[in-house]
Write a protein that holds these residues in place. Structure first.
Motif, PDB file in Angstrom:
ATOM      1  N   ASP A   1      -0.743   3.646  -6.449  1.00 16.10           N
ATOM      2  CA  ASP A   1      -0.862   4.438  -5.214  1.00 16.10           C
ATOM      3  C   ASP A   1      -0.155   4.044  -4.161  1.00 16.10           C
ATOM      4  N   GLY A   2       0.865   5.265  -3.769  1.00 16.91           N
ATOM      5  CA  GLY A   2       2.043   5.232  -2.629  1.00 16.91           C
ATOM      6  C   GLY A   2       3.188   4.904  -3.353  1.00 16.91           C
TER       7      GLY A   2
ATOM      8  N   GLN B   1       3.128  -0.873  -0.224  1.00 19.36           N
ATOM      9  CA  GLN B   1       1.955  -0.080  -0.726  1.00 19.36           C
ATOM     10  C   GLN B   1       0.989   0.174   0.812  1.00 19.36           C
TER      11      GLN B   1
ATOM     12  N   LYS C   1       2.480   2.324   3.404  1.00 19.14           N
ATOM     13  CA  LYS C   1       2.144   3.598   2.855  1.00 19.14           C
ATOM     14  C   LYS C   1       0.812   4.181   3.124  1.00 19.14           C
ATOM     15  N   LEU C   2      -0.233   3.450   2.528  1.00 20.73           N
ATOM     16  CA  LEU C   2      -1.556   3.880   2.802  1.00 20.73           C
ATOM     17  C   LEU C   2      -2.051   3.924   4.071  1.00 20.73           C
TER      18      LEU C   2
ATOM     19  N   ARG D   1      -0.781   7.424   5.299  1.00 24.61           N
ATOM     20  CA  ARG D   1      -1.571   8.357   4.817  1.00 24.61           C
ATOM     21  C   ARG D   1      -2.776   8.495   5.849  1.00 24.61           C
TER      22      ARG D   1
ATOM     23  N   LYS E   1      -0.074  13.980   5.719  1.00 22.40           N
ATOM     24  CA  LYS E   1      -0.389  12.864   4.502  1.00 22.40           C
ATOM     25  C   LYS E   1      -1.982  12.761   4.443  1.00 22.40           C
TER      26      LYS E   1
ATOM     27  N   ASP F   1      -8.664   3.674  -1.875  1.00 28.02           N
ATOM     28  CA  ASP F   1      -7.373   3.326  -2.149  1.00 28.02           C
ATOM     29  C   ASP F   1      -7.254   1.647  -1.727  1.00 28.02           C
TER      30      ASP F   1
ATOM     31  N   SER G   1      -6.449  -1.656  -3.920  1.00 26.31           N
ATOM     32  CA  SER G   1      -5.321  -2.198  -3.631  1.00 26.31           C
ATOM     33  C   SER G   1      -5.560  -3.731  -3.609  1.00 26.31           C
TER      34      SER G   1
END
Lengths: 253, 253
Positions: B56-57, B166, B169-170, B173, B179, B187, B191
């Motif tokens: 993810d990401g 990651q 980036k999460l 979001r 986003k 997520d 992770s």
């Protein structure tokens, strides 16, 4: 496994087989097959793929009709593979086949199948031997996937017809008003390629990991019986049962 | 081929890479990719399957957007694989994948793919090691079929992201209004399974017959460039051309 040599296997019903009792037994088997297919559907643990191959006139449609007549439409589905469409032709040869494999709980009949891609295509030299070998390997891998990843049982039947009997049956189609809709003059042309077909059928049968059942098919009644018996035995081994409610109100499976 | 050990491969853009010129080059490559994809479509000799995998990401959607932006909608199609439907689940794991492979002339993007069936499914122990091994073998056989029977070129990209990046980036979001539609609190839970994912990604990558491209993905601009360059090189090797009319008015191919 010993190599199959088709010319050494009889296409005829055994002399001592009694037509009347065989027909009766076939009908009984068909009833049981129908009942067990409902259980297979209810249980949704396994699926059954029945592949019917054979020359024109060998009775693929006839088997599909008589052996599976008691299976509910929701459970059973028959797919007849014809000349590929333009879209199908733009994909690998197993693309249209894979789309049509049975879901868990289903019984699927293939009337012709992916084997045509190493039969008619070889007879007419649309593919060479190298391509045929690569396709045979792909077929074995594909069938392995269905067995290992989706609990599919694959039953293969080669409806073994003599050339003489084929010509009689094609002639029947020309004359019988109820069969004329099946008549295609090109079938007589294709029939001339008989020996080539036999050679490539043998190659396909002997190169298959999952074995074929060779069904003497000159007599419709005997052919149907042999297939019905094998389908029945196979379903019996899968031993499907209607899932019962437990005391907590949940299904057992 | 030497074994891939993900922890030994950098997720970062090289220090000397110049972002501005790389972005410009990527845009130029994307234009050329668009043009060549039209030729591929016109010629209908080959097909291209691009598999995008990554945590993810890692930017699977971002790559699909920026690298293929100049490909006409008629030529390109992206398929994002999500949790299987009930119907899909009642079939073998490659059933829904096979349905979506490219026809001759097409470019197909898989955003996630059949590899999830030996990634997320292993991480959560929905399948055991034996099943994973059997699926990996089935995957290799399946990809071989596409290559050998339909002139498909398969390009695999693992978008290699660091765990720290990651989490950034999460978090983006969660905060960025453009986003937030991608944000899913689950997520962050997933992770935490990072190390397990890495282990099974390595197993998938090292067990694949068709090799993977490991793409440093901490920087979007560098990631897009590496993918674009590889896609461009691949299309160039396929050397597609618009079929021309011959003097007799027929197409050359």
């Amino acid at each position: 496994m010993p190599k199959v040599i088709l010319s050494k296997i009889s296409t005829k019903a055994p002399k001592n087989a009694d037509k009347k009792s065989v027909v009766k037994k076939t009908a009984e088997l068909a009833t049981k097959i129908g009942k067990m297919s409902e259980m297979l559907w209810a249980e949704k643990k396994h699926s059954l793929l029945v592949i019917l191959q054979g020359m024109d006139g060998s009775g693929k449609d006839g088997v599909a009709k008589s052996v599976f007549m008691a299976c509910p439409a929701l459970v059973i589905d028959a797919h007849a593979f014809k000349k590929p469409s333009e879209e199908e032709f733009a994909h690998d040869f197993l693309w249209r086949v894979h789309k049509n494999v049975p879901a868990k709980g289903q019984v699927k009949l293939f009337i012709r199948s992916h084997y045509e891609d190493i039969l008619i295509q070889r007879v007419h030299q649309w593919i060479d031997d190298k391509k045929a070998a690569s396709r045979l390997e792909a077929i074995n891998n594909f069938e392995k996937l269905l067995v290992e990843d989706n609990e599919t049982t694959i039953l293969k039947f080669y409806l073994h017809l003599s050339h003489e009997r084929q010509l009689e049956k094609l002639e029947e189609r020309r004359i019988d008003p109820e069969k004329q809709w099946k008549f295609n003059p090109a079938d007589f042309e294709e029939s001339k390629l008989w020996d080539k077909y036999m050679r490539y059928y043998e190659a396909a049968i002997n190169g298959s990991v999952i074995p074929w059942n060779i069904v003497p098919s000159d007599s419709r009644w005997y052919r149907n019986y042999i297939v019905a018996q094998k389908v029945y035995d196979t379903l019996k081994k899968l031993n499907p049962a209607f899932p019962l409610l437990l005391e907590n109100g949940k299904n057992k499976t």
